[in-house]
Design a protein around this motif. Structure first.
Motif, PDB file in Angstrom:
ATOM      1  N   UNK B  52      14.457  48.943  38.845  1.00  0.00           N
ATOM      2  CA  UNK B  52      13.451  49.673  39.613  1.00  0.00           C
ATOM      3  C   UNK B  52      14.152  50.451  40.718  1.00  0.00           C
ATOM      4  N   UNK B  53      13.587  51.592  41.121  1.00  0.00           N
ATOM      5  CA  UNK B  53      14.242  52.437  42.117  1.00  0.00           C
ATOM      6  C   UNK B  53      14.078  51.851  43.518  1.00  0.00           C
ATOM      7  N   UNK B  54      15.004  52.159  44.451  1.00  0.00           N
ATOM      8  CA  UNK B  54      14.797  51.773  45.847  1.00  0.00           C
ATOM      9  C   UNK B  54      13.639  52.551  46.452  1.00  0.00           C
ATOM     10  N   UNK B  55      13.062  52.006  47.484  1.00  0.00           N
ATOM     11  CA  UNK B  55      11.922  52.652  48.128  1.00  0.00           C
ATOM     12  C   UNK B  55      12.399  53.842  48.956  1.00  0.00           C
ATOM     13  N   UNK B  56      11.578  54.905  49.026  1.00  0.00           N
ATOM     14  CA  UNK B  56      12.027  56.092  49.771  1.00  0.00           C
ATOM     15  C   UNK B  56      12.082  55.820  51.268  1.00  0.00           C
ATOM     16  N   UNK B  57      11.264  54.843  51.742  1.00  0.00           N
ATOM     17  CA  UNK B  57      11.256  54.525  53.166  1.00  0.00           C
ATOM     18  C   UNK B  57      12.146  53.326  53.483  1.00  0.00           C
ATOM     19  N   UNK B  59      14.291  51.709  51.410  1.00  0.00           N
ATOM     20  CA  UNK B  59      15.572  51.609  50.732  1.00  0.00           C
ATOM     21  C   UNK B  59      15.642  50.361  49.862  1.00  0.00           C
ATOM     22  N   UNK B  60      16.845  49.782  49.792  1.00  0.00           N
ATOM     23  CA  UNK B  60      17.051  48.610  48.931  1.00  0.00           C
ATOM     24  C   UNK B  60      16.283  47.396  49.450  1.00  0.00           C
ATOM     25  N   UNK B  61      15.963  47.421  50.733  1.00  0.00           N
ATOM     26  CA  UNK B  61      15.298  46.272  51.346  1.00  0.00           C
ATOM     27  C   UNK B  61      13.998  45.919  50.641  1.00  0.00           C
ATOM     28  N   UNK B  62      13.400  46.902  50.005  1.00  0.00           N
ATOM     29  CA  UNK B  62      12.109  46.682  49.360  1.00  0.00           C
ATOM     30  C   UNK B  62      12.194  45.589  48.306  1.00  0.00           C
ATOM     31  N   UNK B  63      13.403  45.368  47.768  1.00  0.00           N
ATOM     32  CA  UNK B  63      13.540  44.383  46.681  1.00  0.00           C
ATOM     33  C   UNK B  63      13.209  42.963  47.158  1.00  0.00           C
ATOM     34  N   UNK B  64      13.345  42.726  48.456  1.00  0.00           N
ATOM     35  CA  UNK B  64      12.972  41.406  48.984  1.00  0.00           C
ATOM     36  C   UNK B  64      11.489  41.138  48.732  1.00  0.00           C
ATOM     37  N   UNK B  65      10.720  42.245  48.713  1.00  0.00           N
ATOM     38  CA  UNK B  65       9.268  42.137  48.483  1.00  0.00           C
ATOM     39  C   UNK B  65       8.936  41.401  47.184  1.00  0.00           C
ATOM     40  N   UNK B  66       9.798  41.598  46.162  1.00  0.00           N
ATOM     41  CA  UNK B  66       9.474  41.020  44.856  1.00  0.00           C
ATOM     42  C   UNK B  66       9.548  39.500  44.886  1.00  0.00           C
ATOM     43  N   UNK B  67      10.230  38.965  45.861  1.00  0.00           N
ATOM     44  CA  UNK B  67      10.216  37.508  46.043  1.00  0.00           C
ATOM     45  C   UNK B  67       9.175  37.132  47.104  1.00  0.00           C
TER      46      UNK B  67
END
Lengths: 225, 256, 208
Positions: B52-57, B59-67
């Motif tokens: 999945x792509x990083x968030x435009x705002x 960035x990669x930090x968004x991946x923490x959301x999936x947990x």
């Protein structure tokens, strides 16, 4: 004699681990009190940061008080205290063993959790280490002075509340020098004041080692006989 | 077999309440459920971290959301399971219900803790601090953790299981009534203090590319929850059997 | 315990509790191998006397003396006190309990195991005390006396909660202690079957 001391210390540690009450409950209480502060004073970060060392110390004192009533009461209620006083160990050393066990079971976990709870109050990271160090030096005094209050109220119904009222004034020097040491070491005062606060805190703790067990044993004798 | 179909709904209900039947059924379910949750979580993590792509705002930090987000759901779900099981235990005196309620608490607490830790990790780059009182969701999550810990402490303190179950069930039900009130009060407190330009963890919209990993992780976590619940319930039933056996041994040794 | 010149004596002993004079001018002498059985109605001071001897209660007037014992140790440290309370922790196992008391009171771990067998508790060694019946708890409390040798036994209603078989075991246990030159002071309603026991009746004048 040292064998009896060790046996008593290990028994108290084992009992605390089995019941899961004491230390875990004190840390839980510490956590809840700290979490309630911002709900009371608002989430303003600079304000919380300035309150943090004092609030952490006050909450730690309250959490330590909460566990005092079981220090001698359980042994008094089931008759163990009678037998402990017929052993080769003087009652003074019984009080030392029990206060030491109390510190390991409640004081130490509280100290370890304090910097983590500091995060909730936006404690400046430079202050975390000095605060923890000050608590490490100061908390044994809480157990040793607390043992006096616990011994004075042993056998009294609802003695826990009374013990808290008796002991809290004794805790004031620990609070004052403890907060002073933490604030000074994190750059709040000049260097000299910080050193002084740490030394005074250490002196209070050493004095509590000397006075606490003597007074606790005297109080136990008065209550047992 | 003909007799089975003539059982009333209530009778069938109580047939599954029988611990022996529960133990037989659950022993067959644990392994497949565990594997299923591992598979789904693995797939979810692959989509979340790689595909999945990083968030435009963010960035990669968004991946923490999936947990973080599934953990927060499970934290709430765990409390619901606990509350429903407690209600069943109080009303129907169902023998497995208080076992289920007791077993759900530490799992729910663990997911709550996970949600708090991931929230804190997410907050560090977003807010520049490990903890932000301006986020009402995180604050509510912390209070939920307190409710879990209090419930577990009550179980640990009362030694006699029947009395502990009754008291804990009352606490769980009072908690479930209180939870929305707490939530509302925290929200109210939060708007009162008007946090200046704080990133909200929910965000305005969820991009469609986030939906698949989020859904997979939520499904995987839920299956994991059920698996752990079964494992813990089995352990609790066995613990009670051991207790009964030891009581019986003490009783038989009385005359010796 | 070859202390054949052991002697426990009280002279002009008085006890006051809560402003009430429980007893006064009490005198007794017990020599090695002898038992003193305290009798009397409730409140006549049997328990108070035992606690006074153990050093757990203040002596108002008079004195209690143990001659021929260990001069280095206080009277209470040479005595086993078995009160109404069993001094047991529900979460500790039977073996842990007796081990702790053996170590604390100055005995050995090996003696602790043997003491459990003496009291027929060996089979229950790994069980938590919480699971024991009242009689089993009493036997565990009594096992302390077997685990650590002390010349003076102070027993307050030792037969409470014990069944017939256990009372028999206790009698043999006490007889062995006396045969070894020990002293027993016991408060009891039950005949302990100690043939040579002296008897001290407390509170008799109040009854009259």
């Amino acid at each position: 004699m040292s064998r009896a001391f060790l046996a008593l210390l290990l028994r108290d540690l084992r009992l605390a681990a089995r019941l899961g009450g004491g230390g875990g409950m004190a840390v839980f209480f510490f956590l809840v009190v700290i979490a309630i502060v911002p709900l009371g004073v608002g989430p303003d970060r600079p304000l919380l940061a300035s309150l943090a060392p004092g609030m952490l110390w006050v909450a730690l004192l309250l959490a330590a008080l909460l566990t005092l009533d079981r220090l001698f009461q359980a042994d008094y209620e089931d008759g163990s205290l009678d037998l402990l006083s017929t052993g080769p160990l003087p009652l003074e050393l019984v009080a030392v063993a029990k206060a030491l066990a109390h510190w390991i079971v409640t004081g130490l976990p509280l100290v370890v959790s304090a910097p983590l709870l500091g995060v909730l109050l936006n404690l400046p990271s430079a202050a975390a280490l000095p605060l923890t160090l000050a608590m490490l030096i100061g908390t044994p005094a809480l157990s040793f002075l607390g043992s006096v209050g616990a011994a004075l109220t042993v056998g009294i119904r609802r003695g826990g509340l009374l013990a808290s009222l008796l002991v809290l004034p004794f805790y004031i020097p620990v609070l004052i020098f403890g907060v002073g040491a933490a604030a000074a070491a994190s750059g709040g005062f000049e260097g000299e004041a910080g050193r002084q606060a740490f030394l005074l805190l250490g002196a209070v703790t050493l004095a509590s080692f000397a006075v606490g067990p003597l007074a606790a044993a005297a109080a136990l004798r008065a209550n047992l006989r | 077999m003909a007799g089975m179909s003539s059982l009333s709904a209530a009778q069938r209900f109580h047939a599954y309440a029988n611990p022996a039947r529960f133990m037989a059924l659950s022993s067959r379910l644990v392994a497949p459920l565990g594997m299923l949750s591992a598979l789904v979580i693995a797939a979810g993590l692959w989509f979340a971290l790689v595909a999945s792509p990083p968030d435009y705002q963010q960035g990669e930090t968004v991946r923490i959301m999936y947990v973080h987000v599934p953990s927060a759901w499970l934290a709430m779900f765990g409390y619901s399971v606990m509350a429903v099981a407690s209600a069943v235990a109080l009303i129907f005196r169902h023998p497995l219900a208080d076992v289920a309620a007791k077993s759900a608490a530490p799992i729910g607490a663990a997911f709550t803790f996970l949600a708090l830790v991931t929230g804190s990790l997410w907050g560090r780059p977003m807010w520049g601090t490990w903890w932000e009182w301006g986020d009402a969701r995180l604050v509510s999550m912390l209070i939920l953790l307190f409710l879990y810990l209090g419930y577990m402490a009550l179980w640990a303190t009362i030694e006699e299981p029947v009395r502990a179950a009754r008291a804990a069930a009352v606490l769980a039900l009072v908690g479930s009534i209180n939870l929305p009130v707490i939530r509302y009060s925290v929200d109210w407190w939060n708007t009162l203090h008007q946090p200046a330009s704080v990133f909200r963890m929910d965000g305005p919209t969820i991009a469609s590319s986030m939906l698949l990993p989020l859904g997979l992780m939520a499904l995987g976590f839920t299956v994991l929850f059920v698996t752990l619940l079964l494992v813990r319930m089995r352990a609790e039933i066995m613990r009670r059997r051991v207790r009964n056996l030891r009581l019986a041994r003490a009783a038989s040794g009385a005359g010796a | 315990m070859t202390t054949s010149d052991l002697r426990l004596s009280a002279r002009d002993l008085a006890c006051e509790r809560g402003g009430r004079l429980v007893f006064e001018s009490l005198e007794f002498d017990v020599a090695a191998g002898e038992a003193l059985v305290l009798t009397g109605p409730n409140g006549s001071g049997k328990s108070s006397l035992l606690r006074q001897i153990a050093g757990l209660l203040e002596i108002g007037r008079g004195q209690i003396e143990l001659t021929g014992g260990d001069p280095e140790r206080a009277l209470g440290e040479q005595a086993h006190y078995l009160g109404h309370l069993d001094a047991l922790k529900p979460s500790m196992s039977v073996l842990e309990t007796i081990r702790f008391w053996a170590l604390y009171l100055g005995g050995s771990a090996a003696a602790a195991q043997a003491a459990l067998d003496d009291m027929a508790l060996g089979d229950l060694a790994d069980l938590p005390v919480a699971y024991l019946s009242a009689g089993q708890r009493r036997r565990l409390a009594l096992a302390r006396l077997a685990a650590v040798p002390r010349p003076l036994w102070l027993l307050d209603e030792p037969t409470v909660a014990l069944d017939q078989a256990s009372v028999g075991r206790l009698r043999a246990f006490m007889a062995a202690h006396l045969a070894g030159g020990g002293i027993i002071v016991a408060a009891t309603h039950l005949d302990l079957g100690l043939g040579t026991a002296k008897s001290l009746r407390l509170g008799a004048e109040e009854m009259a």
